[in-house]
Design an enzyme around this catalytic site. Structure first.
Site, short mmCIF file in Angstrom:
data_model
loop_
_atom_site.label_atom_id
_atom_site.label_comp_id
_atom_site.label_asym_id
_atom_site.label_seq_id
_atom_site.Cartn_x
_atom_site.Cartn_y
_atom_site.Cartn_z
N CYS A 219 86.54 1.31 74.42
CA CYS A 219 86.52 2.76 74.60
C CYS A 219 87.74 3.40 73.95
CB CYS A 219 86.41 3.14 76.08
SG CYS A 219 85.98 4.88 76.34
N ASP B 296 90.31 4.48 84.64
CA ASP B 296 90.05 5.81 85.21
C ASP B 296 90.50 5.85 86.66
OD1 ASP B 296 87.95 5.42 82.90
OD2 ASP B 296 88.17 7.58 83.22
P1 RI2 Z 1 93.45 7.38 79.11
C1 RI2 Z 1 88.18 7.27 79.65
O1 RI2 Z 1 87.09 7.85 80.31
C2 RI2 Z 1 87.96 5.81 79.33
O2 RI2 Z 1 87.25 5.12 80.34
C3 RI2 Z 1 89.39 5.36 79.21
O3 RI2 Z 1 89.55 3.96 79.27
C4 RI2 Z 1 90.01 6.06 80.41
O4 RI2 Z 1 89.38 7.35 80.44
C5 RI2 Z 1 91.50 6.21 80.42
O5 RI2 Z 1 91.91 7.00 79.32
P2 RI2 Z 1 86.17 9.02 79.63
O6 RI2 Z 1 86.83 10.33 79.97
O7 RI2 Z 1 93.90 8.19 80.29
O8 RI2 Z 1 86.05 8.74 78.16
O9 RI2 Z 1 94.22 6.10 78.98
O10 RI2 Z 1 84.84 8.90 80.35
O11 RI2 Z 1 93.44 8.19 77.83
#
Ligand code: RI2
Length: 325
Positions: free
Chosen positions: A138, A207
């Site tokens: 991701c 998350d």
């Molecule tokens: P940072 C994201 O969720 C991903 O799951 C990613 O690993 C997590 O948030 C943490 O992201 P989404 O908003 O805070 O894409 O490290 O559903 O940037």
């Protein structure tokens, strides 16, 4: 880190934040938390009433709207928790003083978030050796911070980034790395086991981390961790302490967001088929070697201690934001 890692500016309004978080234009657990802090600050600045009680309710009602946007990333709720608890702890003061202090709290959270990512990058980069192949899943700004730090230290690294269906956040990760000059390869999610023998370390974001050390992150994270475990490849999670969930101490389960089927496929092409689209999954602590936080690199089993130290006695967020509290 500086504010340039975010795709919103200081003028982000409450309604704009709600809309952009819901449609994932503003995404990533940390970025969402910073966005709600900025939006709640602007909402507070716009208060026109003349009583402290009305201001408190104004802040709470804004926080409730922001809370309803996405359910899984606890960083969102924790940003609101930080501001509202700080507001509740204020002694009797004037409306102007209270407004200014609530805005300071929002700024404080924002600064703390950016600083935490720098500290995590420093600590996490220690674990990356010259010549390592790193796999990430991701798009985690915090995990990316570690990788970019190692690269800036002159370590010769290579990254394998998963595509991350259905929304392809792997495109963001791989282009950011390519832009920084890091050798990067994009793979489909189902190729993780095929490539794992080439991987030295897995670094992913979070998350939400629960009191029992489970890590809730983008769907597929648990498969990556399981495959890494099978191949004896260490799995490191990069997460600021505001991604730990105090409410899991009260026995609550982390709600996993299930998004539109249309994100997966054009549903008109598959009449009669129910399409499922969970956005996150939970990886048990057994598959995680360490969590890098701004207070240090810890085992996932230390989640309980982090929660107690960082949040103190737990009040459920819905109760904290209730009208008339
Ligand atoms: P940072 C994201 O969720 C991903 O799951 C990613 O690993 C997590 O948030 C943490 O992201 P989404 O908003 O805070 O894409 O490290 O559903 O940037």
């Amino acid at each position: 880190m500086d504010k340039s890692i975010d795709n919103f500016d200081d003028s982000l309004s409450l309604n704009e934040a709600c809309e952009r978080i819901e449609n994932m234009d503003i995404r990533g657990a940390g970025r969402i938390a910073r966005a709600v802090a900025v939006a709640l600050k602007n909402h507070t600045a716009a208060f026109k009433g003349d009583s402290v009680r009305a201001l408190s309710e104004h802040v709470r009602s804004g926080a409730r709207k922001l809370l309803a946007t996405r359910p899984t990333a606890v960083s969102l709720a924790n940003a609101l928790r930080y501001i509202v608890r700080g507001m509740d702890a204020m002694d009797a003061i004037s409306v102007d003083e209270m407004r200014a202090k609530v805005m300071d709290l929002a700024d404080g959270f924002h600064q703390r978030s950016l600083k935490a990512m720098d500290t995590i990058a420093d600590i996490g980069a220690e674990r990356i050796r010259d010549g390592d192949t790193i796999l990430t899943h991701c798009n985690s700004t915090t995990a990316l911070g570690i990788i970019l730090k190692a690269h800036s230290e002159g370590k010769n690294i290579r990254v394998i980034a998963t595509e991350s269906r259905p929304r392809h956040q792997g495109y963001i990760t791989s282009s950011a790395l390519a832009e920084a000059g890091v050798p990067v390869e994009l793979i489909v999610d189902s190729a993780v086991r095929y490539f794992m023998p080439e991987v030295d370390i897995v670094i992913m974001g979070a998350d939400t981390i629960s009191a029992n050390g489970s890590v809730v992150n983008k769907i597929g994270t648990s498969q990556v961790a399981l495959i890494a475990h099978e191949a004896r490849v260490p799995v490191i999670i990069a997460a600021e302490t505001y991604k730990f969930s105090p409410e899991t101490l009260l026995g609550r389960l982390v709600e996993i967001e299930e998004r539109e089927p249309q994100e997966v496929v054009d549903t008109r092409k598959l009449p009669g088929v129910r399409i499922r689209n969970p956005a996150f999954d939970a990886t048990p602590k057994e598959y995680i070697d360490a969590v890098v936080t701004e207070v240090g690199m810890i085992p996932p089993t230390a989640a309980y201690n982090v929660i107690v130290e960082q949040f103190g006695p737990t009040i459920p967020i819905q109760q904290l934001l209730k009208e008339g509290e």
